[in-house]
Write an enzyme that holds these catalytic residues in place. Structure first.
Site, PDB file in Angstrom:
ATOM      1  N   THR A 148      -4.840  -2.863   1.689  1.00  0.00           N
ATOM      2  CA  THR A 148      -6.183  -2.825   2.280  1.00  0.00           C
ATOM      3  C   THR A 148      -6.566  -4.136   2.958  1.00  0.00           C
ATOM      4  O   THR A 148      -7.048  -4.136   4.095  1.00  0.00           O
ATOM      5  CB  THR A 148      -7.221  -2.471   1.212  1.00  0.00           C
ATOM      6  OG1 THR A 148      -6.960  -1.145   0.725  1.00  0.00           O
ATOM      7  CG2 THR A 148      -8.636  -2.530   1.778  1.00  0.00           C
TER       8      THR A 148
ATOM      9  N   HIS B  55      -5.428   7.197  -4.879  1.00  0.00           N
ATOM     10  CA  HIS B  55      -4.735   6.494  -5.956  1.00  0.00           C
ATOM     11  C   HIS B  55      -4.765   7.295  -7.253  1.00  0.00           C
ATOM     12  O   HIS B  55      -3.775   7.345  -7.971  1.00  0.00           O
ATOM     13  CB  HIS B  55      -5.383   5.126  -6.193  1.00  0.00           C
ATOM     14  CG  HIS B  55      -4.923   4.053  -5.267  1.00  0.00           C
ATOM     15  ND1 HIS B  55      -3.604   3.654  -5.197  1.00  0.00           N
ATOM     16  CD2 HIS B  55      -5.590   3.296  -4.359  1.00  0.00           C
ATOM     17  CE1 HIS B  55      -3.479   2.695  -4.301  1.00  0.00           C
ATOM     18  NE2 HIS B  55      -4.667   2.464  -3.767  1.00  0.00           N
TER      19      HIS B  55
ATOM     20  N   HIS C 165       0.673   2.647  -2.195  1.00  0.00           N
ATOM     21  CA  HIS C 165       1.173   2.346  -0.849  1.00  0.00           C
ATOM     22  C   HIS C 165       1.670   0.908  -0.855  1.00  0.00           C
ATOM     23  O   HIS C 165       1.600   0.216  -1.858  1.00  0.00           O
ATOM     24  CB  HIS C 165       0.049   2.520   0.171  1.00  0.00           C
ATOM     25  CG  HIS C 165      -1.236   1.887  -0.267  1.00  0.00           C
ATOM     26  ND1 HIS C 165      -1.522   0.555  -0.080  1.00  0.00           N
ATOM     27  CD2 HIS C 165      -2.296   2.409  -0.947  1.00  0.00           C
ATOM     28  CE1 HIS C 165      -2.704   0.286  -0.591  1.00  0.00           C
ATOM     29  NE2 HIS C 165      -3.194   1.389  -1.137  1.00  0.00           N
TER      30      HIS C 165
ATOM     31  N   HIS D  26      -3.834   1.707   6.037  1.00  0.00           N
ATOM     32  CA  HIS D  26      -2.479   2.035   5.554  1.00  0.00           C
ATOM     33  C   HIS D  26      -2.449   3.515   5.249  1.00  0.00           C
ATOM     34  O   HIS D  26      -3.491   4.189   5.295  1.00  0.00           O
ATOM     35  CB  HIS D  26      -2.104   1.230   4.301  1.00  0.00           C
ATOM     36  CG  HIS D  26      -3.120   1.338   3.195  1.00  0.00           C
ATOM     37  ND1 HIS D  26      -3.266   2.464   2.431  1.00  0.00           N
ATOM     38  CD2 HIS D  26      -4.050   0.456   2.742  1.00  0.00           C
ATOM     39  CE1 HIS D  26      -4.233   2.281   1.544  1.00  0.00           C
ATOM     40  NE2 HIS D  26      -4.738   1.072   1.719  1.00  0.00           N
TER      41      HIS D  26
ATOM     42  N   ASP E 222      -9.810   4.298   4.607  1.00  0.00           N
ATOM     43  CA  ASP E 222      -8.862   3.704   3.671  1.00  0.00           C
ATOM     44  C   ASP E 222      -7.859   4.746   3.171  1.00  0.00           C
ATOM     45  O   ASP E 222      -8.244   5.798   2.687  1.00  0.00           O
ATOM     46  CB  ASP E 222      -9.643   3.127   2.486  1.00  0.00           C
ATOM     47  CG  ASP E 222      -8.924   2.007   1.776  1.00  0.00           C
ATOM     48  OD1 ASP E 222      -7.692   2.068   1.674  1.00  0.00           O
ATOM     49  OD2 ASP E 222      -9.596   1.059   1.318  1.00  0.00           O
TER      50      ASP E 222
END
Length: 570
Positions: A79, A329, A510, A373, A38
């Site tokens: 996601t 994040h 993102h 991503h 991820d």
């Protein structure tokens, strides 16, 4: 005469080869392991190269095949859509997973990508467990494997995130498991089973999450060696709740409130872990590298106890590592925390590959690794170095647009939501006021262009009436599903992002069509994979049809990607 002779000669040369091929037994790998990391940008393969060991990323690259120019071909890059697109071989315009959340016009509220109130939690809280793949509208490569083998193949999904487990496992999976922060356990839903298998209950009873959280998060290497990262204390990183600064060491026992001894004593007394430590925050493990280690611990137990890869039919483990996303994040892609997380993930990958060699057999498992991503640089980091960047707040954009439309058209809830960089308008109100939807969409698009950071605003009406083979409009078209997408789609400038903490920005996110969000790794390793690499432009949607070709099964029923000839050997 000459033509006929050539045809007969060609048949004479090819028929024995075809007959010989048909006389051979059909060979497939014993096991397929799909790994999705991820928020893993492509450059992470090489950014920490000198610090990776030989058994993880380096082994995949040195023994496997790497597609160095693999991109997502739609927006938004999140996601849910990412996992769905990898496993369905198509884009949100077909499989319908347009975001992690979207506005449901019929219900007048937002929904979560795997939310399903028609199922029950198994092993965890109702909020965490009422999940299924029902919102995904096409089959996955895992579904097709189950269908092709008359459901004899086993398919199991494992991830800390529910959507990272459920969507890859597909509609017909034997099981999907995800983490519940309320009790520190891996759980499932009644979509798959009514009770947890004994091995899952045993694993949960061993309190692995509590053990990981019982020790501080120290750097794996001396702090001075993290030369690929910014300083440990910078303003654009987010601290854990209860921390004064986002710096090492992170005191996980204090921050989580986990008391392992109390939890174990409670279990001995017949009280579950969540009741024994009511103030605990098991969810904290998500934002540490140990969330990945916990995920792998559970996945190895799944491989062992379900005998995956040890039977007379191909099995599939859909394995996603999500702590990289939570750490990214919070701290951003240039943080010491991000580097430490990838160095530890490298060791976890070595554990996995070693297990496959020892238990499934060398060359018997087929592995692919990619990402759902990428990630943007933290805007403040870019600005500090003179690179244009910025952030916007989704609530502020929604409220500002609503205020402007009230000024123009009078009282009314004109704007219902701003999700996935898309505006959802109140269509019943427009009909009631006898306002033309297409004209109103164009008006809103023009207003949105006045916002800082917005470079384009496209109406759903215009998007549906045209078709693009490349460029930004192709990305928008591929990510657009009329029944779930918004009325106006917004494009932000490169380096701009939607901040969760607007107007202050911490960490990163993102979702754009920027290369930092679309360019991801794609590695194949193991069964019949020859070492090599290609810089040819490839898409994430090419993974599923490539696996279908390898397995000699039907590609997913909405598949739009193409098999990758270089790694397949033709």
């Amino acid at each position: 005469m000459k033509t006929s002779l050539c045809v007969l000669l060609a048949l004479g040369l090819t028929l024995p080869t075809v007959a010989q091929k048909k006389s051979l037994p059909l060979e497939r790998p014993r096991l397929v392991v799909g790994i999705v990391v991820d928020q893993m940008r492509y450059d992470y393969l090489y950014r920490y190269w000198e610090k990776y060991g030989d058994g993880g990323f380096k082994r995949l690259l040195s023994q496997g095949f790497s597609y160095e120019n693999t991109h997502y071909n739609y927006v938004p890059t999140y996601t849910g859509p990412g996992h769905a697109s990898i496993y369905t071989g198509t884009t949100p315009s077909v499989h319908g997973i347009v975001g992690n959340n979207w506005w449901v016009r019929e219900d007048g509220k937002a929904t979560y990508v795997t939310e399903d109130k028609g199922v029950k939690a198994v092993g965890g809280s109702a909020a965490a467990g009422q999940q299924s793949p029902k919102n995904m509208l096409t089959t996955t490569i895992t579904d097709e494997l189950r269908l092709a083998t008359n459901f004899q193949s086993k398919v199991i999904g494992v991830c800390i995130k529910d959507r990272g487990s459920i969507l890859p496992a597909g509609h017909t999976a034997n099981a999907a498991y995800w983490f519940d922060g309320a009790n520190g356990a891996f759980i499932s839903s009644s979509f798959y089973q009514n009770t947890l298998p004994g091995w899952v209950s045993k694993f949960n009873g061993e309190l692995h999450a509590a053990d990981y959280l019982s020790k501080p998060w120290e750097t794996l290497l001396p702090l001075k060696d993290y030369t690929e990262s910014t300083a440990d204390d910078v303003v654009w990183e987010g601290a854990f709740k209860g921390e004064a600064k986002p710096i090492f060491p992170h005191d996980l026992p204090k921050l989580s409130g986990i008391d392992v001894a109390a939890a174990r004593a409670g279990l001995r007394a017949g009280v579950d872990a969540s009741a024994a430590t009511k103030s605990a925050t098991y969810d904290l493990i998500r934002s540490t590298p140990f969330g990945n280690s916990l995920t792998l611990d559970f996945a190895l137990e799944a491989l062992k106890n379900e005998q995956l890869g040890l039977r007379d039919v191909t099995d599939f483990l859909a394995l996603s590592f999500s702590s990289t996303d939570y750490v990214g994040h919070q701290f951003g892609p240039n943080s010491v925390e991000a580097e430490d997380t990838y160095l530890r993930l490298d060791r976890d990958l070595e554990r996995l590959l070693t297990y496959l060699d020892s238990n499934v057999g060398k060359g018997k498992a087929l592995v692919f690794l990619s990402a759902d991503h990428g990630a943007a640089h933290a805007p403040d980091f870019l600005l500090e170095h003179g690179v244009p960047a910025g952030n916007v707040g989704s609530r502020l954009m929604r409220d500002s647009l609503q205020h402007e439309m009230v000024r123009r058209h009078g009282a009314g809830q004109w704007v219902l939501s701003f999700e996935n960089q898309q505006v959802y308008l109140n269509r019943p109100l427009l009909a009631q006021k006898k306002l033309d939807l297409a004209a109103f969409q164009r008006e809103v698009a023009n207003v949105m262009l006045q916002f800082a950071g917005v470079t384009r605003a496209i109406t759903a009406e215009d998007l549906e009436k045209s078709h693009w083979e490349s460029g930004m409009l192709m990305y928008l078209e591929n990510g657009f599903f009329p029944k779930r997408s918004g009325d106006v789609l917004v494009v932000l400038a490169p380096g701009w992002l939607e901040s969760y903490t607007y107007p202050v920005n911490r960490g990163t996110t993102h979702g754009s069509a920027g290369t930092y969000d679309t360019h991801v790794p794609l590695l194949f390793w193991g069964w019949r994979v020859k070492h090599g690499e290609s810089s040819r432009s490839t898409s994430i949607t090419d993974i599923a049809p490539t696996l279908a070709r390898w397995l000699h099964i039907q590609e997913p029923n909405g598949c739009s990607g193409q098999p990758l000839p270089e790694v397949l050997g033709f």
